[in-house]
Scaffold this motif. Structure first.
Motif, PDB file in Angstrom:
ATOM      1  N   PHE A 171       1.065  -1.007  -0.219  1.00 27.25           N
ATOM      2  CA  PHE A 171      -0.196  -0.220   0.377  1.00 27.25           C
ATOM      3  C   PHE A 171       1.053   0.932  -0.182  1.00 27.25           C
ATOM      4  O   PHE A 171       1.873   1.106   1.136  1.00 27.25           O
ATOM      5  CB  PHE A 171      -0.889  -0.072   1.156  1.00 27.25           C
ATOM      6  N   LYS A 172       0.429   2.470  -0.911  1.00 25.91           N
ATOM      7  CA  LYS A 172       1.167   3.697  -0.793  1.00 25.91           C
ATOM      8  C   LYS A 172       0.733   3.957  -0.055  1.00 25.91           C
ATOM      9  O   LYS A 172      -0.377   3.808  -0.174  1.00 25.91           O
ATOM     10  CB  LYS A 172       1.721   3.626  -2.179  1.00 25.91           C
ATOM     11  N   VAL A 173       1.117   5.283   0.927  1.00 27.89           N
ATOM     12  CA  VAL A 173       0.299   5.876   1.656  1.00 27.89           C
ATOM     13  C   VAL A 173       1.276   7.012   1.554  1.00 27.89           C
ATOM     14  O   VAL A 173       2.284   6.867   2.111  1.00 27.89           O
ATOM     15  CB  VAL A 173       0.310   5.339   3.118  1.00 27.89           C
ATOM     16  N   ASP A 174       0.242   8.614   1.702  1.00 27.68           N
ATOM     17  CA  ASP A 174       1.254   9.188   2.733  1.00 27.68           C
ATOM     18  C   ASP A 174       0.160   9.957   3.681  1.00 27.68           C
ATOM     19  O   ASP A 174      -0.705  10.356   3.650  1.00 27.68           O
ATOM     20  CB  ASP A 174       0.757  10.753   1.182  1.00 27.68           C
ATOM     21  N   LEU A 175       1.022   9.670   4.822  1.00 26.66           N
ATOM     22  CA  LEU A 175       0.523  10.549   6.120  1.00 26.66           C
ATOM     23  C   LEU A 175       0.015  12.065   6.535  1.00 26.66           C
ATOM     24  O   LEU A 175      -0.721  12.034   6.686  1.00 26.66           O
ATOM     25  CB  LEU A 175       1.621  10.422   7.168  1.00 26.66           C
TER      26      LEU A 175
ATOM     27  N   GLY B 183      -7.784   1.517   0.466  1.00 24.51           N
ATOM     28  CA  GLY B 183      -7.938   0.388   0.472  1.00 24.51           C
ATOM     29  C   GLY B 183      -7.272  -0.946   1.110  1.00 24.51           C
ATOM     30  O   GLY B 183      -7.828  -1.441   0.831  1.00 24.51           O
ATOM     31  N   PRO B 184      -7.361  -0.172   2.786  1.00 31.54           N
ATOM     32  CA  PRO B 184      -6.723  -1.336   3.257  1.00 31.54           C
ATOM     33  C   PRO B 184      -7.701  -2.882   3.307  1.00 31.54           C
ATOM     34  O   PRO B 184      -7.521  -4.108   3.305  1.00 31.54           O
ATOM     35  CB  PRO B 184      -6.234  -1.068   4.875  1.00 31.54           C
ATOM     36  N   ILE B 185      -9.300  -3.189   3.644  1.00 28.89           N
ATOM     37  CA  ILE B 185     -10.026  -4.044   4.175  1.00 28.89           C
ATOM     38  C   ILE B 185      -9.860  -4.073   2.290  1.00 28.89           C
ATOM     39  O   ILE B 185     -10.853  -5.290   2.410  1.00 28.89           O
ATOM     40  CB  ILE B 185     -11.077  -3.136   4.626  1.00 28.89           C
ATOM     41  N   ALA B 186     -10.525  -3.069   1.847  1.00 29.30           N
ATOM     42  CA  ALA B 186     -10.995  -3.806  -0.102  1.00 29.30           C
ATOM     43  C   ALA B 186      -9.728  -4.376  -0.401  1.00 29.30           C
ATOM     44  O   ALA B 186     -10.939  -5.279  -1.143  1.00 29.30           O
ATOM     45  CB  ALA B 186     -11.383  -2.410  -0.254  1.00 29.30           C
TER      46      ALA B 186
ATOM     47  N   ILE C 228      -8.005  12.708  -2.437  1.00 30.14           N
ATOM     48  CA  ILE C 228      -6.447  11.318  -2.646  1.00 30.14           C
ATOM     49  C   ILE C 228      -6.185  10.589  -2.527  1.00 30.14           C
ATOM     50  O   ILE C 228      -5.479   9.809  -2.521  1.00 30.14           O
ATOM     51  CB  ILE C 228      -5.354  12.729  -1.432  1.00 30.14           C
ATOM     52  N   ALA C 229      -7.515  10.387  -0.981  1.00 33.26           N
ATOM     53  CA  ALA C 229      -7.050   8.854  -0.737  1.00 33.26           C
ATOM     54  C   ALA C 229      -7.348   7.626  -2.017  1.00 33.26           C
ATOM     55  O   ALA C 229      -7.445   6.903  -2.015  1.00 33.26           O
ATOM     56  CB  ALA C 229      -7.873   8.671   0.010  1.00 33.26           C
ATOM     57  N   VAL C 230      -8.900   8.386  -3.050  1.00 34.47           N
ATOM     58  CA  VAL C 230      -9.373   7.715  -3.703  1.00 34.47           C
ATOM     59  C   VAL C 230      -7.790   7.083  -4.935  1.00 34.47           C
ATOM     60  O   VAL C 230      -7.285   6.059  -5.143  1.00 34.47           O
ATOM     61  CB  VAL C 230     -10.461   8.291  -4.162  1.00 34.47           C
ATOM     62  N   GLU C 231      -7.485   8.182  -4.840  1.00 32.62           N
ATOM     63  CA  GLU C 231      -6.041   8.277  -6.037  1.00 32.62           C
ATOM     64  C   GLU C 231      -4.974   7.194  -5.276  1.00 32.62           C
ATOM     65  O   GLU C 231      -4.048   6.578  -6.471  1.00 32.62           O
ATOM     66  CB  GLU C 231      -5.057   9.693  -5.949  1.00 32.62           C
ATOM     67  N   TYR C 232      -4.621   7.289  -3.996  1.00 32.74           N
ATOM     68  CA  TYR C 232      -3.924   6.400  -3.593  1.00 32.74           C
ATOM     69  C   TYR C 232      -4.688   4.883  -4.053  1.00 32.74           C
ATOM     70  O   TYR C 232      -3.520   4.048  -4.207  1.00 32.74           O
ATOM     71  CB  TYR C 232      -3.086   6.911  -2.402  1.00 32.74           C
ATOM     72  N   LEU C 233      -5.924   5.149  -3.552  1.00 30.12           N
ATOM     73  CA  LEU C 233      -6.838   3.242  -3.915  1.00 30.12           C
ATOM     74  C   LEU C 233      -6.470   3.175  -4.732  1.00 30.12           C
ATOM     75  O   LEU C 233      -5.902   1.675  -5.102  1.00 30.12           O
ATOM     76  CB  LEU C 233      -7.358   3.701  -3.299  1.00 30.12           C
TER      77      LEU C 233
ATOM     78  N   ARG D  45      -3.985   3.200  -6.942  1.00 30.40           N
ATOM     79  CA  ARG D  45      -2.750   2.977  -7.529  1.00 30.40           C
ATOM     80  C   ARG D  45      -2.164   2.018  -6.608  1.00 30.40           C
ATOM     81  O   ARG D  45      -1.630   1.141  -7.164  1.00 30.40           O
ATOM     82  CB  ARG D  45      -1.917   3.895  -7.045  1.00 30.40           C
ATOM     83  N   ASN D  46      -3.111   2.141  -5.586  1.00 26.18           N
ATOM     84  CA  ASN D  46      -2.804   0.019  -4.882  1.00 26.18           C
ATOM     85  C   ASN D  46      -3.474  -0.666  -5.559  1.00 26.18           C
ATOM     86  O   ASN D  46      -2.827  -2.195  -5.385  1.00 26.18           O
ATOM     87  CB  ASN D  46      -3.501   0.783  -3.043  1.00 26.18           C
ATOM     88  N   ILE D  47      -4.124  -0.734  -5.743  1.00 26.47           N
ATOM     89  CA  ILE D  47      -5.171  -1.628  -6.997  1.00 26.47           C
ATOM     90  C   ILE D  47      -3.947  -2.026  -7.983  1.00 26.47           C
ATOM     91  O   ILE D  47      -4.204  -3.113  -7.962  1.00 26.47           O
ATOM     92  CB  ILE D  47      -7.077  -1.474  -7.166  1.00 26.47           C
ATOM     93  N   VAL D  48      -3.453  -1.568  -8.750  1.00 27.39           N
ATOM     94  CA  VAL D  48      -3.231  -1.459  -9.725  1.00 27.39           C
ATOM     95  C   VAL D  48      -1.513  -2.254  -9.360  1.00 27.39           C
ATOM     96  O   VAL D  48      -0.581  -3.063  -9.335  1.00 27.39           O
ATOM     97  CB  VAL D  48      -3.096  -0.081 -10.273  1.00 27.39           C
TER      98      VAL D  48
END
Length: 595
Positions: free
Chosen positions: A393-397, A432-435, A453-458, A460-463
């Motif tokens: 998971f890519k995350v930006d705190l 997306g940790p649960i999804a 921004i969370a949706v953008e990282y979501l 990215r993490n799906i890909v």
């Protein structure tokens, strides 16, 4: 026991006792001292003659009989024990103030016999964390060879440079480096040595870095290192107090209680093992030496260093949350004057895994659940990669929310509740940790979050985890998202709903009241199982959370399963309530107004 002895009220007739003056009363007489005298039973009467003496004694006698206090038992290395190693220039390297030196005893044994001796002497060896029992000294590199049979006896006095040069010239022959393997290695350096020299040529300071990363050092007093180039050629012959040994040796560090003991004062078990090894082996080169073990800053754990640095009375920070390479602290008000110091120690003691240390400056107060963080040490970037259950998971705190402490709860949902035939709706998905975890197991996932921004990282993490075909992403308000999902004819029937927004999730439950009232004809009527999270400070948190759920749904929901996730603060629980949506609620009249 005889009836006349009941309660010890009568010890015999008065005539049988000799005439004596009245003895002082017996005080604090332990009953066990009297019981052995009463076990002997005789026929007739039993007469006991007790001579009582006063139990009082003078203070001088009491102090003479009191044994001296025993020193506390040795319990391993701490910063409070050991001798401080005073640095020559403390302002240049303040970390040297943490160096502590301990006196130990060690056995100098042949290298070949070191491993068997370690197994046999395991209970008598040093048992300190991160300190190996077997130590190799710098002067004993294992390249020394036995002296040839024709070599003369070693002189009593140290050899001079001229004598060493003359002996070298006599023993060197046309066969090359037979007697001098060190010289052969110097003539043909290894590839690693060549790389090290190239690094030094490029300006690298590998030696300084190695000294900085040193954890501990073992030295034998009196055996100083000599940088003379002849010593690298002919070994230890003629240098210091050592002689040219026949084979390489190692040091076996003994337990701390054996320090400053002679060979005769060692336990018999150690002597028996050494005698047995001497009889079995050809060499008897076992020597008891006194050595010094110096532990540096890198050895001491984080809590001991902070205890030494922080003022007395300050509570030592117990731990921190790890998000990728970022250490997330929650410092108290008393820690704030020393926050940079604490962060630097956390960074030093957790390298290379931790590269950034941050502290939360304020509670979460916005709709996107982002935290106000202050970078205290390390790199300035808050973008990191978290690996959880084999997923990345890519995350930006700085712009999204992530909580590593909920990893166990996420795995509980995926492993214990979700099935392969489920269709999951994650209302507050974040990055997306649960999804994404659920998509590895279930049929399909609908994920939504309000934070763009969370949706953008979501996405990215799906890909990143190659799950593009099993997750559909939305960026909507929670109420609009649930309404859109249940009003669409192209959405698969939802079987599991996750609402992981502990602060406000219970207030969003009213969206499910009447959610299936206007369903199209022919659509299946599947009642989803809802997993809603929330906080509670009540004395009975389960009852309090249950009442809030009933209030939001305007109905009494039966069979609600409560699970305590974790204690987030003293008296504040995070709970997960799982229940199947009642049909009476799903088909009821809605009690809210959609804007």
């Amino acid at each position: 026991m005889h009836a006349g002895l009941h309660g010890c009220t009568r010890l015999g007739p008065p005539s049988s006792l000799p005439s004596r003056s009245m003895a002082p009363p017996l005080q604090h007489f332990h009953p066990r001292r009297l019981l052995p005298r009463l076990h002997l039973l005789t026929s007739g009467r039993l007469f006991l003659h007790l001579q009582l003496r006063p139990l009082s004694c003078s203070s001088s006698q009491a102090s003479a009989q009191t044994p001296p206090p025993q020193p506390p038992p040795l319990h391993g290395p701490t910063l409070r024990r050991g001798r401080r190693t005073a640095p020559d220039h403390p302002e240049e390297d303040p970390l040297l103030s943490f160096a502590r030196t301990f006196d130990l005893a060690a056995l100098r044994v042949p290298a070949a016999a070191c491993a068997p001796l370690e197994r046999r002497l395991r209970g008598h060896l040093l048992n300190w964390p991160r300190v190996r029992n077997i130590t190799r000294l710098p002067n004993d590199d294992g390249h020394a060879l036995p002296l040839p049979p024709s070599a003369p006896a070693l002189p009593a006095s140290p050899l001079t440079a001229v004598t060493r040069c003359d002996r070298l010239a006599r023993q060197f022959n046309a066969r090359g480096f037979v007697q001098f393997p060190n010289l052969a290695k110097m003539s043909r350096p290894s590839a690693r040595t060549q790389r090290d020299k190239k690094g030094e040529g490029r300006g690298g300071d590998k030696e300084a870095k190695r000294e900085k990363d040193t954890v501990y050092v073992v030295k034998v007093p009196g055996e100083e290192e000599d940088d003379d180039q002849w010593k690298g050629l002919v070994g230890e012959e003629g240098f210091g107090s050592g002689a040219w040994r026949g084979e390489p040796t190692r040091l076996l560090l003994l337990d701390e209680s054996y320090a400053k003991r002679s060979i005769d004062e060692l336990p018999e078990a150690v002597k028996v093992v050494l005698d047995d090894e001497t009889k079995q082996g050809a060499s008897s080169a076992y020597e008891l030496v006194q050595c010094q073990l110096t532990l540096f800053y890198n050895y001491w754990p984080m809590n001991e260093v902070l205890e030494a640095l922080l003022p007395e009375g300050i509570i030592i920070p117990a731990g921190f949350e790890t998000v990728g390479h970022i250490a997330h602290l929650n410092l108290r008000d008393g820690h704030l004057p020393y926050k940079e110091l604490i962060a630097q120690v956390v960074l030093d003691k957790n390298k290379p895994k931790i590269r950034t240390v941050v502290n939360k400056t304020d509670a979460i107060q916005n709709d996107y659940r982002t935290m106000q963080l202050e970078i205290l040490a390390g790199h300035d970037s808050l973008v990191t990669t978290v690996i959880e259950s084999g997923l990345r998971f890519k995350v930006d705190l700085a712009t999204v929310y992530w909580n590593s402490r909920l990893a166990t709860e996420r795995q509980r949902l995926v492993n214990s509740i979700f099935t392969s035939s489920d269709v999951v709706c994650d209302v507050f998905s974040g990055v997306g940790p649960i999804a994404i975890s659920a998509a590895k197991k279930v049929t399909y996932v609908y994920a939504n979050d309000l934070n763009p921004i969370a949706v953008e990282y979501l996405e990215r993490n799906i890909v990143l985890n190659k799950l593009e075909r099993k997750i559909e992403v939305f960026n909507m308000d929670a109420r609009r998202f649930v309404t859109a999902i249940y009003s669409s004819q192209h959405v698969r029937p939802i079987t599991q709903v996750v609402m992981n927004l502990p602060k406000d999730a219970a207030e969003f439950l009213d969206i499910f009241r009447g959610i299936l009232r206007n369903r199209q004809a022919g659509q299946p009527c599947v009642m989803p199982k809802i997993h809603v999270y929330g906080f509670s400070k009540a004395e009975d948190p389960e009852y309090d959370f249950n009442e809030r759920i009933n209030l939001a749904l305007c109905d009494n929901v039966a069979n609600i399963e409560m699970h305590r996730v974790r204690l987030v603060a003293p008296g504040k629980w995070m709970l997960c309530a799982s229940f199947t949506l009642p049909e009476s609620v799903a088909l009821a009249k809605p009690n809210y107004i959609m804007c």
